[in-house]
Design a protein around this motif. Structure first.
Motif: not given
Length: 343
Positions: A273-294
């Motif tokens: 749920l950390r913003a920076d970890i959400g960014k790492t996940i999104l940049e590799e996996v794609g989809n959409s993030t529920p993390n508004k801080a990301t």
């Protein structure tokens, strides 16, 4: 001798404690970056063991078989949370252990499938629409789900091996509601899918991006994240939102009822749920993030990519699956008939 035995016992106890410092994640394939798992282990000392599944049905059946034991986190899609609650396969989440929960977009919380998110925390969300390799097909020629029935797509189409996503497509073509429990309407959708079979080259849910990357198919019903990963690899992919509306879904983190490492499961959830970890996940996996801080951490190009951040009108017209109880068996009956017809 007594002193030696005491020392040995102490060492064995210490070893046992260390051996328990793990968390077992039951996840979709290619759905969390290795670097996230490694950084979590480096920071916490907790090893992450990953097992994968290729469909919600497979995940659900396995957890039922083992009574929720052997896994500490699972990643079901939207309506399967309802089914897992009813089967007593998941346990409540202790939100007091999630200091980063406030990063989640409130619009994705407190949904009908899990009021107040008692059992689940959103991981990623997205849509199911049409992926096109623009080297072979003009994406502008696809505006409706009905276009997939065009004869020029004979033996070129990939369909997700996902009963509900594929039936929703046919239900929309027939003008029916996506969560219908009316067997006559489900049968008509099945008949429409039978008519589509000459165009279908394969059913696949385990890394469906690969047939595109390998040049085996030019068009398919796909998840946005898989299309994003194919686009990153190929540079020639587009994602089309059909005019009738698309399926929206949320993949969430849940803790199985028989989890042995519940504390570590909460730690991994909070880390994700950390913003920076959400960014790492999104940049590799794609989809959409529920993390508004990301979102604010993303590049402008990624923020403006409609595969990653769906347009507002797409979200407005999109629909979520609901668990259909006894009607699930009706869908499954016709789904098996459809796949047998293809084979």
């Amino acid at each position: 001798m007594k002193k030696w035995l005491t020392l040995t016992a102490t060492m064995l106890i210490s070893f046992s404690v260390v051996a328990q410092e793990k968390v077992v994640l039951y996840n979709w394939a290619d759905y969390i970056p290795d670097q996230v798992l490694k950084s979590f282990t480096k920071e916490t000392g907790i090893k992450v063991e990953v097992a994968t599944f290729d469909s919600n049905e497979t995940m659900f059946a396995k957890l039922q078989l083992v009574n929720g034991k052997g896994y500490d986190l699972a990643v079901p899609t939207t309506y399967f949370i309802e089914r897992m609650k009813r089967a007593d396969l998941i346990q409540t989440i202790d939100k007091s252990k999630l200091k980063n929960l406030g990063n989640i977009d409130p619009n994705l919380l407190n949904q009908a499938y899990d009021p107040d998110n008692k059992y689940s925390v959103p991981y990623l969300w997205g849509s199911t629409a049409v992926a096109v390799n623009t080297d072979e097909i003009d994406a502008k020629s696809i505006t409706s789900w009905k276009d997939l029935w065009k004869p020029e797509f004979k033996d070129q189409l990939l369909l997700l091996d996902d009963v509900r996503d594929i039936f929703v497509m046919a239900l929309k073509v027939k003008g029916f509601e996506n969560n219908t429990t009316n067997e006559d309407e489900i049968r008509q959708a099945y008949e429409a899918l039978v008519e589509l079979l000459p165009n279908v080259k394969l059913f696949l849910s385990d890394s469906p991006k690969l047939p595109f990357i390998q040049g085996n198919v030019p068009i398919g019903v796909m998840w946005n994240g898989e299309t994003y990963m194919a686009q990153r690899e190929m540079g020639t992919m587009e994602y089309v939102y059909p005019s009738e509306g698309v399926t929206l879904w949320v993949d969430s983190l849940v803790i199985p009822k028989g989890a042995e490492n519940v504390e570590n499961a909460h730690k991994l959830i909070d880390y994700i749920l950390r913003a920076d970890i959400g960014k790492t996940i999104l940049e590799e996996v794609g989809n959409s993030t529920p993390n508004k801080a990301t979102i604010s951490l993303l590049s402008e190009e990624m923020r403006n990519n409609p595969m990653v951040v769906p347009p507002a009108d797409v979200i407005k017209k999109g629909t979520y699956h609901r668990d259909l109880g006894e009607a699930n068996a009706i869908y499954e009956k016709y789904w098996q008939m459809l796949k047998q017809s293809k084979s």
